[in-house]
Design an enzyme around this catalytic site. Structure first.
Site, PDB file in Angstrom:
ATOM      1  N   GLU A 149      19.399  26.747   7.097  1.00 25.95           N
ATOM      2  CA  GLU A 149      18.584  27.270   8.192  1.00 25.95           C
ATOM      3  C   GLU A 149      18.802  26.590   9.530  1.00 25.95           C
ATOM      4  O   GLU A 149      18.323  27.063  10.563  1.00 25.95           O
ATOM      5  CB  GLU A 149      17.092  27.246   7.830  1.00 25.95           C
ATOM      6  N   ASN A 150      19.524  25.473   9.557  1.00 23.48           N
ATOM      7  CA  ASN A 150      19.825  24.854  10.849  1.00 23.48           C
ATOM      8  C   ASN A 150      20.981  25.538  11.571  1.00 23.48           C
ATOM      9  O   ASN A 150      21.385  25.108  12.650  1.00 23.48           O
ATOM     10  CB  ASN A 150      20.127  23.360  10.671  1.00 23.48           C
TER      11      ASN A 150
END
Length: 556
Positions: A382-383
């Site tokens: 998700e980064n």
């Protein structure tokens, strides 16, 4: 005296008044019913507006168009920043953080610069780096972030009431910032519905402990979310975030302010750079205009006001390396490791060929190690990484390529990187096939709690609330040990801890068994048992009622 003409839209069934723009009619929707058709008309209203002679002092530095954007150093670039400013601090963990600019702000000292509000995914590491120096110096009074993680110093400051923290899911922070930069005041999201986030019951600032109850008093509560129903589903309203100053780090910046980022440093750099009155970029390389190909400009110069040379070396928060074959197998494995491997091995069966999957930090990340060689999955972090590969060798380590756990990783052929707003569009939009998370508690109807223990543990939800926000399109799998370290069961009839998501979990995989969850009617069904484990052992270690499938299989 200045005058301006405003056109205000009024509902025909409402009476238009001179101050109608102050009170917007509220429209209530009921599930499974369509609102009646509404007719709008426009009514001109003349508003007399006096010049603002008592404007609040703007803490943001001033922009002077036409002057050089390149400053000799970070100290010169922040010398006119004023106390009370809202600072958007880019980076994920210590990847892509503006360490040079943060050091310059710290040198201003608390007497010269204080009462700052900082917006960031997290507030630095416990050992230093990121916003940690400004938290330690007391210059930051308030934080808006998604994750504290292992930062015990910050957690202690919050629990003792020394600092205010507004917890906000990672994807929601990214979208609030993106909205702020795009001129959108608010939006609706499914993230956080039926949790303390929606009700506003996550305290922002704690006070002294009440001797009668033994609990901390609450000096500032969270803000309840307004909700609306769209297509039969409840959504909560989030307001945009805008800053006085954005600070970010880029790999290459030309003298016009065009920025090029490397890999996962994009996370918050692009969205934050667009949402502040003034943006300062520290550049690893300052190049002449035209040196960056137009296709490689990730943040356009129109958003960037000041450029400074980066003088602080990059820091790798968690240097994780690939295990050399043979070394990892030396010695006898502990019982705890064997339990984790059992869970990870079974979890890998949930990852089908061609799937796009998101794996939570910790135990879920072990699952790909047990995939068959012919099974290819696309792992999303998700980064801002799609196509995450295994941990690197010493020669492959790159400080700009990390996963959501801040660990160094590699990328597979065909991988791509992007900012956090794009990442969570993939997640909330249901484009991820399976998401695997850990848990503190899971209930019989699929409720998940995994981000805080009130008064004791305050880690933050990170991206978890976003990840479980669309369970009808993304299958949510919990991979966790059946029993916590204190001997309490994690599988319960109803969660006592604050929820990450309600009725979101479809499958629970533990070291003892596998449960399938009926999210609609509620209830668990035992479908698989670990070798050497029987139903009675599972019952003795489970606080939830469950049915037993007719054909219980072995986990291995």
């Amino acid at each position: 005296m200045a005058t301006r003409r405003i056109t205000s839209a009024c509902l025909t069934q409402s009476t238009c008044r001179a101050n109608a723009f102050l009170s917007t009619p509220r429209i209530h929707f009921r599930p499974n019913s369509l609102p009646q058709a509404r007719h709008f008309q426009t009514t001109p209203i003349r508003l007399e507006q006096q010049a603002n002679t008592s404007a609040k002092r703007d803490p943001a530095p001033k922009i002077i168009r036409g002057q050089s954007k390149v400053f000799k150093d970070a100290d010169a670039a922040v010398k006119d920043l004023k106390s009370g400013a809202v600072i958007l601090s880019a980076g994920f963990g210590l990847c892509g953080t503006a360490e040079t600019i943060i050091a310059a702000i710290e040198r201003r000292g608390k007497d010269g610069l204080n009462n700052l509000t900082a917006v960031s995914n997290n507030a630095g590491a416990a050992g230093g780096g990121g916003l940690s120096p400004l938290v330690a110096s007391g210059q930051i009074e308030r934080l808006i972030l998604s994750f504290l993680g292992a930062n015990k110093f910050l957690e202690k400051k919050y629990l003792s009431g020394e600092i205010a923290i507004e917890l906000c899911p990672q994807g929601t922070i990214a979208e609030r910032i993106r909205a702020g930069g795009a001129g959108i005041p608010a939006f609706f999201t499914p993230t956080g519905i039926n949790t303390l986030l929606q009700s506003g019951d996550i305290p922002v600032r704690l006070g002294p402990v009440d001797k009668a109850t033994g609990k901390s008093t609450i000096l500032e509560k969270g803000k309840p979310r307004e909700t609306r129903i769209f297509d039969g589903k409840v959504y909560g309203m989030e307001t945009a975030i805008k800053g006085d100053l954005a600070i970010l780090r880029a790999w290459k910046v030309d003298e016009a302010g065009n920025c090029q980022f490397r890999y996962t440093t994009k996370a918050f750099g692009q969205v934050m750079g667009k949402a502040a009155k003034v943006t300062i970029v520290e550049a690893e390389n300052i190049v002449p205009v035209g040196d960056i190909h137009p296709d490689n400009v990730h943040l356009q110069g129109i958003y960037v006001d000041r450029i400074v040379p980066s003088t602080v070396e990059k820091v790798i928060e968690i240097r994780k390396m690939k295990e050399i074959e043979g070394e990892a197998e030396g010695g006898k494995k502990s019982e705890a490791l064997l339990r984790r491997e059992r869970i990870a091995r079974r979890t890998s069966k949930e990852l089908k060929h061609g799937y796009y999957v998101n794996l939570g930090v910790g135990l879920p990340t072990l699952a790909p190690s047990y995939l068959n060689p012919e099974t290819k999955v696309w792992i999303q972090s998700e980064n801002g990484l799609l196509g995450m590969g295994p941990y690197p060798t010493e020669d492959e380590i790159d400080a700009d390529i990390i996963n959501a756990g801040k660990e160094t990783v590699t990328m597979v052929p065909g991988a791509s990187t992007f900012d956090s707003a794009e990442s969570f569009a993939m997640i909330r939009g249901g484009h991820i096939d399976v998401s695997v998370l850990g848990a503190l508690q899971v209930s019989a109807n699929g409720d998940l709690a995994n981000f805080m223990i009130p008064g004791k543990v305050f880690k933050g939800m990170g991206g978890a609330m976003d990840l479980v926000g669309n369970p009808d399109q993304t299958k949510i799998v919990v991979a966790t040990e059946h029993v916590a370290k204190d001997g309490s069961t994690k599988i319960v009839e109803s969660c006592a801890l604050p929820l990450t998501g309600a009725r979101c979990v479809s499958t629970i995989i533990t070291d003892l068994c596998v449960f399938e969850v009926d999210r609609v009617k509620g209830g668990l069904t035992l479908t698989e048992l670990a070798p050497g484990v029987d139903v009675e052992e599972v019952r003795s270690k489970t606080d939830a009622k469950f049915a037993v499938a007719d054909d219980v299989k072995s986990m291995e």
